[in-house]
Design a protein around this motif. Structure first.
Motif, PDB file in Angstrom:
ATOM      1  N   VAL A   1       6.853   1.290   9.465  1.00 17.96           N
ATOM      2  CA  VAL A   1       5.601   1.285   8.699  1.00 17.96           C
ATOM      3  C   VAL A   1       5.783   2.003   7.371  1.00 17.96           C
ATOM      4  N   PHE A   2       6.494   3.131   7.410  1.00 22.19           N
ATOM      5  CA  PHE A   2       6.741   3.945   6.227  1.00 22.19           C
ATOM      6  C   PHE A   2       8.242   4.016   5.978  1.00 22.19           C
TER       7      PHE A   2
ATOM      8  N   THR B   1      12.592   8.153  -4.762  1.00 20.77           N
ATOM      9  CA  THR B   1      12.039   7.989  -6.095  1.00 20.77           C
ATOM     10  C   THR B   1      12.386   6.608  -6.646  1.00 20.77           C
ATOM     11  N   GLU B   2      13.453   6.002  -6.138  1.00 16.44           N
ATOM     12  CA  GLU B   2      13.819   4.670  -6.608  1.00 16.44           C
ATOM     13  C   GLU B   2      12.755   3.636  -6.243  1.00 16.44           C
ATOM     14  N   SER B   3      12.085   3.817  -5.087  1.00 18.79           N
ATOM     15  CA  SER B   3      11.057   2.858  -4.685  1.00 18.79           C
ATOM     16  C   SER B   3       9.837   2.950  -5.582  1.00 18.79           C
ATOM     17  N   SER B   4       9.733   4.040  -6.328  1.00 16.14           N
ATOM     18  CA  SER B   4       8.585   4.235  -7.192  1.00 16.14           C
ATOM     19  C   SER B   4       8.845   3.752  -8.603  1.00 16.14           C
ATOM     20  N   MET B   5      10.078   3.300  -8.882  1.00 14.44           N
ATOM     21  CA  MET B   5      10.410   2.858 -10.224  1.00 14.44           C
ATOM     22  C   MET B   5      10.044   1.391 -10.391  1.00 14.44           C
TER      23      MET B   5
ATOM     24  N   MET C   1       0.824  -1.204   0.000  1.00 13.04           N
ATOM     25  CA  MET C   1       0.000   0.000   0.000  1.00 13.04           C
ATOM     26  C   MET C   1       0.862   1.260   0.000  1.00 13.04           C
ATOM     27  N   VAL C   2       1.949   1.248   0.791  1.00 13.34           N
ATOM     28  CA  VAL C   2       2.833   2.406   0.840  1.00 13.34           C
ATOM     29  C   VAL C   2       3.489   2.617  -0.521  1.00 13.34           C
ATOM     30  N   THR C   3       3.921   1.525  -1.145  1.00 13.99           N
ATOM     31  CA  THR C   3       4.562   1.635  -2.449  1.00 13.99           C
ATOM     32  C   THR C   3       3.597   2.218  -3.473  1.00 13.99           C
ATOM     33  N   PHE C   4       2.335   1.813  -3.415  1.00 14.03           N
ATOM     34  CA  PHE C   4       1.324   2.350  -4.332  1.00 14.03           C
ATOM     35  C   PHE C   4       1.153   3.852  -4.101  1.00 14.03           C
ATOM     36  N   ALA C   5       1.048   4.260  -2.839  1.00 16.44           N
ATOM     37  CA  ALA C   5       0.914   5.684  -2.517  1.00 16.44           C
ATOM     38  C   ALA C   5       2.149   6.462  -2.977  1.00 16.44           C
ATOM     39  N   ASP C   6       3.332   5.871  -2.787  1.00 14.50           N
ATOM     40  CA  ASP C   6       4.559   6.525  -3.236  1.00 14.50           C
ATOM     41  C   ASP C   6       4.553   6.702  -4.757  1.00 14.50           C
ATOM     42  N   ARG C   7       4.079   5.703  -5.462  1.00 12.29           N
ATOM     43  CA  ARG C   7       4.017   5.794  -6.931  1.00 12.29           C
ATOM     44  C   ARG C   7       3.035   6.876  -7.367  1.00 12.29           C
ATOM     45  N   ILE C   8       1.916   6.972  -6.668  1.00 14.79           N
ATOM     46  CA  ILE C   8       0.924   8.002  -6.996  1.00 14.79           C
ATOM     47  C   ILE C   8       1.511   9.392  -6.755  1.00 14.79           C
TER      48      ILE C   8
END
Length: 181
Positions: free
Chosen positions: A163-164, A169-173, A1-8
């Motif tokens: 938790v977070f 930005t690398e986690s969003s790639m 879920m955190v990764t999805f939010a980071d991507r958004i």
């Protein structure tokens, strides 16, 4: 879920950067056309200065704020930072992110209220031409809200790192981009 939010959040910051780039391109084209029209036909674009200052410059200044923060490219003073022990660095980082969350949250809220007020009055700028300005006033809360989200995410990573995990930005790639590095 955190990764999805980071991507958004990353997608939002990049989309706003692209819109700012489009605004910069349109500003260049409009300025060039105005100069040509003035020099060749002695008829510059009516209200050119007002349109550029109200719309294009606001796009170029406020929309990239989130991307600048995303890339950690805001002005930072680290004169004493390296001399601080790790726990004080964490505390200072947390307080800095909290201050940013509060500051940009207030700015986003107030500029949104101001934009709604300008819209209700159908606010215009009187210069060489009448220019409707209220649509441009919605650019500020969009830019401030986007940087607020990034500051909130970074604050959450300082307060609750398990938790977070730290935002990057690398986690969003995608995994293909990560493998190439």
């Amino acid at each position: 879920m955190v990764t999805f939010a980071d991507r958004i959040i990353t997608l939002l910051a990049k989309a706003l950067l692209v819109l700012a780039g489009i605004g910069l391109f349109l500003m260049m084209i409009q300025t060039a056309v105005d100069v040509v029209a003035d020099n060749l036909w002695r008829h510059p674009i009516k209200g050119n200065l007002e349109i550029i200052s109200v719309y294009h410059m606001v796009l170029v200044v406020f929309l990239p704020l989130a991307f600048v923060e995303l890339e950690n490219q805001n002005i930072q003073v680290d004169l004493l930072w390296q001399a601080l022990p790790n726990n004080l660095q964490q505390l200072a980082s947390g307080l800095g992110h909290l201050l940013c969350v509060v500051f940009f949250g207030i700015l986003a809220r107030q500029t949104f209220i101001d934009a709604l007020d300008a819209m209700s009055k159908n606010e215009i700028l009187m210069g060489n031409a009448f220019v409707t300005v209220w649509p441009a006033k919605f650019i500020l809360p969009i830019g401030f809200f986007a940087i607020f989200l990034i500051a909130l995410r970074r604050f959450a990573s300082v307060v609750a790192p398990k938790v977070f995990p730290p935002y990057s930005t690398e986690s969003s790639m995608s995994s293909n981009d990560t493998e190439a590095e």
